[in-house]
Scaffold this motif. Structure first.
Motif, PDB file in Angstrom:
ATOM      1  N   GLU A  73      -5.310  -1.112  -1.439  1.00 59.39           N
ATOM      2  CA  GLU A  73      -5.328  -2.064  -0.325  1.00 59.39           C
ATOM      3  C   GLU A  73      -5.932  -3.429  -0.664  1.00 59.39           C
ATOM      4  O   GLU A  73      -5.331  -4.457  -0.312  1.00 59.39           O
ATOM      5  CB  GLU A  73      -6.027  -1.463   0.887  1.00 59.39           C
ATOM      6  CG  GLU A  73      -5.900  -2.363   2.099  1.00 59.39           C
ATOM      7  CD  GLU A  73      -6.383  -1.709   3.370  1.00 59.39           C
ATOM      8  OE1 GLU A  73      -6.512  -2.440   4.362  1.00 59.39           O
ATOM      9  OE2 GLU A  73      -6.640  -0.495   3.388  1.00 59.39           O
TER      10      GLU A  73
ATOM     11  N   VAL B  32       0.845  -1.196   0.000  1.00 61.21           N
ATOM     12  CA  VAL B  32       0.000   0.000   0.000  1.00 61.21           C
ATOM     13  C   VAL B  32       0.883   1.250   0.000  1.00 61.21           C
ATOM     14  O   VAL B  32       0.608   2.210  -0.722  1.00 61.21           O
ATOM     15  CB  VAL B  32      -0.973  -0.011   1.202  1.00 61.21           C
ATOM     16  CG1 VAL B  32      -1.661   1.337   1.368  1.00 61.21           C
ATOM     17  CG2 VAL B  32      -2.006  -1.121   1.032  1.00 61.21           C
TER      18      VAL B  32
ATOM     19  N   ALA C 201      -3.367  -5.231  -2.618  1.00 63.30           N
ATOM     20  CA  ALA C 201      -2.202  -5.501  -1.770  1.00 63.30           C
ATOM     21  C   ALA C 201      -2.453  -6.720  -0.891  1.00 63.30           C
ATOM     22  O   ALA C 201      -1.578  -7.578  -0.733  1.00 63.30           O
ATOM     23  CB  ALA C 201      -1.872  -4.277  -0.920  1.00 63.30           C
TER      24      ALA C 201
END
Length: 163
Positions: free
Chosen positions: A108, A102, A111
């Protein structure tokens, strides 16, 4: 700028992708690698004869360290700074790689997906590039053997890998 991310089965495959990026004059300071299958690092992938083989150490700042949920890990590039900025309590959780991804520009949800896939083995390569070049970088990484991260993290994949 945009960050392109790819998952590879082995560190050797990631090394091949990094070599291909460097041959195409992508800046080594924009390339990150994280791998935990160090035994394959010095192996040449089947397609290695197609390009010059270099070591991941061609990327400035190669470092090796231990992570409780991943074992021995090597990392290079901008991800190293991001890993250093991640608190030690975050490195001690199974999803330890996601906060660093991130920090270098990966959304996110993506990730977390790559962190989960990484923990199942292999290597992650990221490339910070101009928006206009992102599709070309993604195609190059795919041509170098990037695997489908969605396939890797599917629940049925978990059952197959443990059975």
């Amino acid at each position: 700028m945009k960050t392109v991310i790819a998952l590879f089965d082995t560190a050797a495959d990631a090394k091949y992708a990094v070599d291909a990026l460097l041959l195409r004059k992508y800046d080594r300071t924009d390339i990150s690698v994280v791998a935990n299958d160090l035994a394959t690092l010095h192996e040449a992938p089947p397609h290695a004869g197609q390009i010059a083989t270099g070591a991941l150490s061609t990327i400035i700042g190669l470092a090796a360290f231990g992570v409780p949920y991943a074992g021995p890990v090597i990392a290079a590039g901008p991800i190293l700074g991001a890993l250093g900025a991640v608190g030690s309590e975050e490195v001690d959780i199974p999803d330890w790689l996601a906060p660093a991804l991130v920090k270098i520009g990966i959304p996110e949800p993506e990730a977390r997906k790559f962190s989960d896939a990484f923990n199942r083995g292999g290597a992650v390569v990221t490339v910070r590039t101009r928006e206009i070049d992102a599709d070309n970088v993604a195609r190059l990484l795919s041509a170098c053997g990037a695997v489908d991260v969605d396939e890797r993290v599917r629940p049925e994949s978990r059952r197959r890998s443990t059975g």
